[in-house]
Scaffold this motif. Structure first.
Motif, PDB file in Angstrom:
ATOM      1  N   ILE A  14     -14.600  48.160  33.233  1.00 53.06           N
ATOM      2  CA  ILE A  14     -14.765  49.421  33.959  1.00 53.06           C
ATOM      3  C   ILE A  14     -16.245  49.669  34.259  1.00 53.06           C
ATOM      4  N   VAL A  15     -17.106  49.359  33.284  1.00 54.17           N
ATOM      5  CA  VAL A  15     -18.550  49.502  33.504  1.00 54.17           C
ATOM      6  C   VAL A  15     -19.022  48.550  34.597  1.00 54.17           C
ATOM      7  N   PHE A  16     -18.540  47.298  34.551  1.00 53.01           N
ATOM      8  CA  PHE A  16     -18.919  46.341  35.586  1.00 53.01           C
ATOM      9  C   PHE A  16     -18.459  46.810  36.969  1.00 53.01           C
ATOM     10  N   SER A  17     -17.260  47.373  37.032  1.00 50.77           N
ATOM     11  CA  SER A  17     -16.776  47.885  38.311  1.00 50.77           C
ATOM     12  C   SER A  17     -17.657  49.032  38.797  1.00 50.77           C
ATOM     13  N   SER A  18     -18.119  49.861  37.871  1.00 49.15           N
ATOM     14  CA  SER A  18     -19.053  50.933  38.228  1.00 49.15           C
ATOM     15  C   SER A  18     -20.356  50.354  38.757  1.00 49.15           C
ATOM     16  N   MET A  19     -20.804  49.252  38.146  1.00 47.28           N
ATOM     17  CA  MET A  19     -22.017  48.591  38.625  1.00 47.28           C
ATOM     18  C   MET A  19     -21.832  48.093  40.060  1.00 47.28           C
ATOM     19  N   ASP A  20     -20.666  47.513  40.340  1.00 45.30           N
ATOM     20  CA  ASP A  20     -20.402  47.016  41.692  1.00 45.30           C
ATOM     21  C   ASP A  20     -20.386  48.155  42.707  1.00 45.30           C
TER      22      ASP A  20
ATOM     23  N   GLY B 240      -9.795  51.744  42.578  1.00 40.32           N
ATOM     24  CA  GLY B 240      -9.987  53.172  42.331  1.00 40.32           C
ATOM     25  C   GLY B 240     -11.317  53.667  42.863  1.00 40.32           C
ATOM     26  N   TRP B 241     -12.410  52.920  42.590  1.00 39.81           N
ATOM     27  CA  TRP B 241     -13.719  53.317  43.095  1.00 39.81           C
ATOM     28  C   TRP B 241     -13.735  53.292  44.625  1.00 39.81           C
ATOM     29  N   GLY B 242     -13.064  52.289  45.202  1.00 44.56           N
ATOM     30  CA  GLY B 242     -13.019  52.209  46.661  1.00 44.56           C
ATOM     31  C   GLY B 242     -12.382  53.438  47.273  1.00 44.56           C
ATOM     32  N   LEU B 243     -11.316  53.924  46.635  1.00 45.62           N
ATOM     33  CA  LEU B 243     -10.624  55.102  47.154  1.00 45.62           C
ATOM     34  C   LEU B 243     -11.442  56.370  46.928  1.00 45.62           C
TER      35      LEU B 243
ATOM     36  N   ILE C  82      -7.815  38.939  24.577  1.00 41.14           N
ATOM     37  CA  ILE C  82      -8.509  39.914  25.411  1.00 41.14           C
ATOM     38  C   ILE C  82      -8.813  39.419  26.822  1.00 41.14           C
ATOM     39  N   ALA C  83      -8.833  38.096  27.048  1.00 43.26           N
ATOM     40  CA  ALA C  83      -9.214  37.581  28.358  1.00 43.26           C
ATOM     41  C   ALA C  83      -8.387  38.150  29.505  1.00 43.26           C
ATOM     42  N   PRO C  84      -7.056  38.278  29.366  1.00 40.05           N
ATOM     43  CA  PRO C  84      -6.274  38.798  30.503  1.00 40.05           C
ATOM     44  C   PRO C  84      -6.665  40.206  30.938  1.00 40.05           C
ATOM     45  N   PHE C  85      -7.269  40.980  30.044  1.00 37.89           N
ATOM     46  CA  PHE C  85      -7.617  42.357  30.394  1.00 37.89           C
ATOM     47  C   PHE C  85      -8.783  42.426  31.375  1.00 37.89           C
ATOM     48  N   SER C  86      -9.427  41.291  31.634  1.00 36.85           N
ATOM     49  CA  SER C  86     -10.501  41.285  32.624  1.00 36.85           C
ATOM     50  C   SER C  86      -9.979  41.630  34.013  1.00 36.85           C
ATOM     51  N   TYR C  87      -8.681  41.389  34.255  1.00 41.19           N
ATOM     52  CA  TYR C  87      -8.116  41.685  35.571  1.00 41.19           C
ATOM     53  C   TYR C  87      -7.970  43.187  35.811  1.00 41.19           C
ATOM     54  N   VAL C  88      -8.150  44.005  34.781  1.00 40.59           N
ATOM     55  CA  VAL C  88      -8.143  45.456  34.982  1.00 40.59           C
ATOM     56  C   VAL C  88      -9.276  45.851  35.932  1.00 40.59           C
TER      57      VAL C  88
ATOM     58  N   ALA D 151      -8.993  44.545  14.514  1.00 38.16           N
ATOM     59  CA  ALA D 151     -10.031  43.864  15.299  1.00 38.16           C
ATOM     60  C   ALA D 151      -9.570  43.562  16.717  1.00 38.16           C
ATOM     61  N   GLN D 152      -8.308  43.154  16.865  1.00 37.53           N
ATOM     62  CA  GLN D 152      -7.815  42.825  18.198  1.00 37.53           C
ATOM     63  C   GLN D 152      -7.805  44.061  19.092  1.00 37.53           C
ATOM     64  N   SER D 153      -7.424  45.209  18.538  1.00 37.98           N
ATOM     65  CA  SER D 153      -7.403  46.443  19.323  1.00 37.98           C
ATOM     66  C   SER D 153      -8.810  46.854  19.728  1.00 37.98           C
ATOM     67  N   ARG D 154      -9.748  46.703  18.801  1.00 38.38           N
ATOM     68  CA  ARG D 154     -11.142  47.024  19.150  1.00 38.38           C
ATOM     69  C   ARG D 154     -11.657  46.085  20.237  1.00 38.38           C
ATOM     70  N   GLY D 155     -11.293  44.821  20.143  1.00 36.86           N
ATOM     71  CA  GLY D 155     -11.710  43.866  21.163  1.00 36.86           C
ATOM     72  C   GLY D 155     -11.168  44.226  22.536  1.00 36.86           C
ATOM     73  N   ILE D 156      -9.903  44.643  22.585  1.00 41.14           N
ATOM     74  CA  ILE D 156      -9.304  45.044  23.860  1.00 41.14           C
ATOM     75  C   ILE D 156     -10.024  46.263  24.427  1.00 41.14           C
ATOM     76  N   LEU D 157     -10.335  47.241  23.579  1.00 39.95           N
ATOM     77  CA  LEU D 157     -11.043  48.429  24.048  1.00 39.95           C
ATOM     78  C   LEU D 157     -12.445  48.083  24.552  1.00 39.95           C
ATOM     79  N   TYR D 158     -13.144  47.211  23.821  1.00 36.37           N
ATOM     80  CA  TYR D 158     -14.459  46.760  24.290  1.00 36.37           C
ATOM     81  C   TYR D 158     -14.339  46.091  25.661  1.00 36.37           C
ATOM     82  N   MET D 159     -13.310  45.241  25.824  1.00 36.64           N
ATOM     83  CA  MET D 159     -13.110  44.550  27.097  1.00 36.64           C
ATOM     84  C   MET D 159     -12.827  45.540  28.224  1.00 36.64           C
ATOM     85  N   LEU D 160     -11.966  46.522  27.963  1.00 32.48           N
ATOM     86  CA  LEU D 160     -11.655  47.512  28.988  1.00 32.48           C
ATOM     87  C   LEU D 160     -12.886  48.317  29.379  1.00 32.48           C
ATOM     88  N   ILE D 161     -13.685  48.698  28.371  1.00 27.96           N
ATOM     89  CA  ILE D 161     -14.933  49.409  28.671  1.00 27.96           C
ATOM     90  C   ILE D 161     -15.832  48.538  29.532  1.00 27.96           C
ATOM     91  N   SER D 162     -15.910  47.257  29.174  1.00 28.46           N
ATOM     92  CA  SER D 162     -16.781  46.338  29.892  1.00 28.46           C
ATOM     93  C   SER D 162     -16.393  46.214  31.356  1.00 28.46           C
TER      94      SER D 162
END
Length: 301
Positions: free
Chosen positions: A22-28, A253-256, A240-246, A9-20
């Protein structure tokens, strides 16, 4: 996706967070592109109107129950603060880079800790106060008030962080009494209603590319929000909270790739200070048992 369901469950949570994030960064990134073509009110209207439409389509059988709330005024306040956060963030993107804007907005977690002490009576010791102070210094390094490069628009991401912190504190006050879907629906309703009154008076006729970007921003914003809620549903927040800084790396990356820009050395230094301070404050809260990130709040506006 059998392999995914077999993960802990913890690994799935981390993957969900990373997807989230990255998607939010794409939105920005999409918001920055769209902001070059239409008015800011249209960008925001597409973001929240798209969220509301998708939620209605996906959760139609549960809508009546999800709209029941015992905190209507708090839901209104949360919606207004989320709109303020998005307005400041997307407004900043018109003149600033993705990385710079994201780095200052990443002050939100430490401001939540400070606000919890001031308004919710939670204890914050001297070590966490030192971490909060360090994060604010990091923001000043990026904003550089008084420097020749300073512009008042550099303060907009700080407004995002303040609004997100207020949104988080209201959500923390409600706690687990109401479904995350309730908060998402009310924020979609409130923001869309307000923007529907503003946007017609500032409307810029969108071209084909702008229409496509408006559709994309509503879809990916909702996807990112749902992925983050799913992350907190299957894994412990302290993991999973610390992974938000990804998201800061994704923004760079998007900026470049899209805009051909990289953050300058002062932005990098300030961002490192903010991230280090945020992780330190999170670690202190985790040890003391007071870390309580809120699913739909800890993402993007």
């Amino acid at each position: 996706m059998i392999w995914f369901s077999r993960l802990p469950a913890q690994s799935r949570g981390i993957l969900y967070m990373l997807i989230s994030v990255i998607v939010f960064s794409s939105m920005d990134m999409t918001a920055k592109l769209l902001g070059e073509r239409v008015d800011l009110s249209q960008v925001l209207w597409a973001r929240y109107g798209g969220q509301l439409l998708l939620l209605v389509l996906v959760f139609a059988p549960r809508l009546r129950r999800a709209l029941v709330t015992r905190h209507p005024w708090l839901q209104l306040a949360r919606g207004l603060m989320q709109l303020g956060a998005a307005a400041c963030f997307f407004g900043a993107l018109r003149t600033q880079g993705l990385a710079e804007t994201t780095a200052v907005a990443d002050l939100a977690p430490v401001l939540i800790t400070l606000g919890a002490a001031l308004f919710l009576g939670e204890k914050v010791g001297p070590r966490r106060m030192a971490g909060i102070g360090a994060a604010l210094i990091g923001a000043l390094i990026i904003i550089r008030p008084g420097a020749a490069v300073f512009s008042p628009t550099a303060l907009w991401p700080l407004g995002t962080a303040l609004c997100l912190a207020g949104y988080a504190l209201a959500t923390r006050y409600i706690g687990l009494k109401e479904s995350p879907l309730t908060g998402l629906l009310y924020s979609g309703l409130i923001c869309t209603a307000i923007l529907s009154l503003i946007a017609p008076f500032r409307w810029v006729a969108p071209d084909g590319a702008a229409i496509a970007l408006m559709a994309v921003i509503g879809c990916i914003g909702t996807l990112g929000q749902l992925m983050m809620i799913r992350a907190y549903a299957v894994a412990e927040a302290s993991v999973i909270a610390p992974f938000s800084y990804v998201g800061l790396l994704a923004a760079s990356g998007w900026g470049l790739v899209v805009f051909g820009t990289l953050p300058d050395r002062w932005t990098v230094l300030g961002a490192l200070v903010i991230v280090a301070a945020g992780l330190y404050v999170w670690q202190r809260e985790r040890k003391s048992g007071t870390a309580q990130p809120v699913p739909e709040e800890m993402g993007q506006p």
